[in-house]
Each structure stands twice: as C-alpha cells, then as structure tokens.
Design a protein around this motif. Structure first.
Motif, PDB file in Angstrom:
ATOM      1  N   LYS A 140     -12.766   4.813  -8.295  1.00 29.50           N
ATOM      2  CA  LYS A 140     -12.069   4.062  -7.257  1.00 29.50           C
ATOM      3  C   LYS A 140     -11.007   4.880  -6.518  1.00 29.50           C
ATOM      4  O   LYS A 140     -10.728   4.610  -5.356  1.00 29.50           O
ATOM      5  CB  LYS A 140     -11.408   2.829  -7.873  1.00 29.50           C
ATOM      6  N   LYS A 141     -10.414   5.876  -7.203  1.00 29.32           N
ATOM      7  CA  LYS A 141      -9.306   6.593  -6.574  1.00 29.32           C
ATOM      8  C   LYS A 141      -9.382   8.079  -6.893  1.00 29.32           C
ATOM      9  O   LYS A 141      -9.379   8.478  -8.058  1.00 29.32           O
ATOM     10  CB  LYS A 141      -7.972   6.023  -7.063  1.00 29.32           C
ATOM     11  N   THR A 143      -7.404  11.647  -6.148  1.00 29.73           N
ATOM     12  CA  THR A 143      -6.114  12.166  -5.693  1.00 29.73           C
ATOM     13  C   THR A 143      -6.179  13.677  -5.501  1.00 29.73           C
ATOM     14  O   THR A 143      -6.671  14.404  -6.370  1.00 29.73           O
ATOM     15  CB  THR A 143      -5.002  11.828  -6.707  1.00 29.73           C
ATOM     16  N   ALA A 169     -14.761   6.184  -2.894  1.00 29.47           N
ATOM     17  CA  ALA A 169     -13.442   6.044  -3.522  1.00 29.47           C
ATOM     18  C   ALA A 169     -12.332   6.166  -2.480  1.00 29.47           C
ATOM     19  O   ALA A 169     -12.507   6.774  -1.413  1.00 29.47           O
ATOM     20  CB  ALA A 169     -13.256   7.110  -4.599  1.00 29.47           C
ATOM     21  N   HIS A 170     -11.177   5.601  -2.806  1.00 32.41           N
ATOM     22  CA  HIS A 170     -10.002   5.761  -1.944  1.00 32.41           C
ATOM     23  C   HIS A 170      -9.425   7.154  -2.153  1.00 32.41           C
ATOM     24  O   HIS A 170      -9.355   7.653  -3.280  1.00 32.41           O
ATOM     25  CB  HIS A 170      -8.943   4.714  -2.281  1.00 32.41           C
ATOM     26  N   ASP A 172      -6.264   9.768  -1.966  1.00 34.19           N
ATOM     27  CA  ASP A 172      -4.806   9.753  -2.079  1.00 34.19           C
ATOM     28  C   ASP A 172      -4.302  11.189  -2.066  1.00 34.19           C
ATOM     29  O   ASP A 172      -4.784  12.032  -2.830  1.00 34.19           O
ATOM     30  CB  ASP A 172      -4.405   9.054  -3.386  1.00 34.19           C
ATOM     31  N   SER A 204      -4.074   7.678   1.734  1.00 33.03           N
ATOM     32  CA  SER A 204      -2.667   7.360   1.523  1.00 33.03           C
ATOM     33  C   SER A 204      -1.940   8.646   1.146  1.00 33.03           C
ATOM     34  O   SER A 204      -2.535   9.573   0.605  1.00 33.03           O
ATOM     35  CB  SER A 204      -2.512   6.318   0.412  1.00 33.03           C
ATOM     36  N   GLU A 225      -0.553   5.389 -11.914  1.00 41.56           N
ATOM     37  CA  GLU A 225      -1.231   4.927 -10.704  1.00 41.56           C
ATOM     38  C   GLU A 225      -2.741   4.765 -10.900  1.00 41.56           C
ATOM     39  O   GLU A 225      -3.456   4.522  -9.928  1.00 41.56           O
ATOM     40  CB  GLU A 225      -0.945   5.879  -9.541  1.00 41.56           C
ATOM     41  N   VAL A 227      -5.236   6.837 -11.547  1.00 40.50           N
ATOM     42  CA  VAL A 227      -6.067   7.791 -10.793  1.00 40.50           C
ATOM     43  C   VAL A 227      -7.336   8.071 -11.579  1.00 40.50           C
ATOM     44  O   VAL A 227      -7.298   8.355 -12.775  1.00 40.50           O
ATOM     45  CB  VAL A 227      -5.280   9.099 -10.537  1.00 40.50           C
TER      46      VAL A 227
END
Length: 230
Positions: A140-141, A143, A169-170, A172, A204, A225, A227
């Motif tokens: 999902k995330k 970084t 995925a988002h 970051d 983000s 967070e 990650v």
C-alpha cells in the motif's frame, strides 16, 4: 518489473522461501523470467547421511510455492562463495532486477546486511531486499528516503516508478532531519525537480525529526507510518 528478468539467489533456507513466496505474490505473474540461483558450499561428508541435491530441493520448493509454476522459471547452481558467484552471474547475463532475502540482524541491519551490501555495490541493476517477516501483498505504501543533497538521476527513478505502477501503491517522499534545520536552496531545487518528475503519482512529502541517527529515524518512521517498502 513487468516483463523483466529477475535474479533471485536462493539457499533454500526458511527465510529465503518466505521472501520468495512474498515476491511471487507481488510480481510472480508479471515478470518475464525468474532465475533462481543457488550457490552450494563444499562440505565434508559426515557418516552415511545423504544431503539432498539442489534439484531435489527445488522440487520440494515448487510443492511449497505453487506460484513458481505460473512463471517462466530457470534454475542454476554452482559451488563457491555465495556473494562472489551471485555478482559474477549478474554480470554474465542480462538481468533487470535482483531480489535478495536478507537474514535479519537487529536494527537497520535487517534492511542492509554485509552480504547484501557487497552484492548491491558491485552490481548495477536495481535491487529489492526482503527482510524476514516482510509482507508484500498487498503493498500500500512505498517510501523513498532522500536528503535532497543530490538530484535523482532518471535511471534511479525508473525502477521505483515501475513498482508503483505495478502495485498501485501510494508513493511517499521522506526526509529524516537530525539537525532540525531547513533545506538549503539547492536541496529545495532538487526536491522540486523530484516532485515534478513524480507528479503523475501525486506523492506525499514527509519530514521526520530524529535526534539520533538517520537509520534510527528511518526505522521509527517505517514502523509508525506503516510503510510497506522503503
């Protein structure tokens, strides 16, 4: 990773099997070819106990991980010192990615072990390290950690973009600030360049303040967070 060749060094240990399982969940059906590469060390025979051959271990692995049968699989094995043979093989053939199962020492070494470091430093392809217990599905995330002291090269961003496109995925962008100071003019320019290159993914931007080390700040941020990939 879509339609690309991936080299996965395998020692048939439990943590390597777990890492391979997670990788197959994330990307198994999208890659062009998976090369499992095993480096066997020569051991003296003890008693009459027969050790399983690499081929036998592979057949057992296929039964444990059915996803291996859904992708084009190549298996090779040699005798030698693992990291040296892995580096040599990566240089001999065209590889798009190398995926490594890290053995999981404490702290930041969970993400960056001495064997993994040597392989990554001496090869030029993108590398993905999977520590014990990591879950890649769903992802999902993602970084990216940067201090923005230098500009990202286009080649450095391509693998990240491919992962984001494949997993949805988002994205970051993270800065670990241990000195509690603002970015310099040049660093702000580099940050702006990166933001522009990744604008299609609406990333983000995060800053994590840590009084200790950058590595400690990274681990704290990833845990707090949630990650999935750093």
């Amino acid at each position: 990773m879509k339609n690309q060749v991936v080299l996965f060094p395998i020692d048939f240990s439990e943590h390597a099997e777990q890492a391979l399982s997670e990788f197959l969940k994330m990307a198994g059906t999208s890659i062009k070819e998976l090369l499992l590469f095993h480096v066997a060390q020569r051991h003296e025979k003890k008693g009459l106990v027969r050790q399983k051959s690499p081929e036998e271990q592979l057949e057992e692995l296929k039964k444990k991980l059915p996803g291996l049968n859904k992708t084009k699989l190549t298996f090779e094995w040699v005798h030698g010192i693992s990291q040296d043979q892995i580096i040599e093989r990566a240089h001999d053939i065209r590889i798009d990615w190398i995926v490594l199962a890290s053995k999981g020492a404490r702290g930041f070494d969970q993400l960056w072990g001495s064997r993994s470091e040597k392989i990554i430093r001496e090869t030029s392809m993108p590398a993905l390290l999977i520590p014990p217990g990591a879950k890649l599905d769903p992802l999902k995330k993602i970084t990216i950690a940067s201090d923005f002291q230098t500009d990202f090269l286009s080649g450095q961003l391509i693998p990240i973009i491919e992962l984001v496109e494949m997993t949805k995925a988002h994205l970051d962008l993270l800065t670990i600030n241990t000195a509690h100071k603002d970015l310099s003019m040049q660093e702000r320019i580099h940050k702006r360049h990166l933001k522009n290159r990744l604008r299609h993914f609406t990333p983000s931007f995060s800053t994590h303040f840590n009084k200790g080390s950058v590595s400690g700040g990274l681990l704290d941020y990833c845990r707090d967070e949630e990650v999935d990939m750093l």
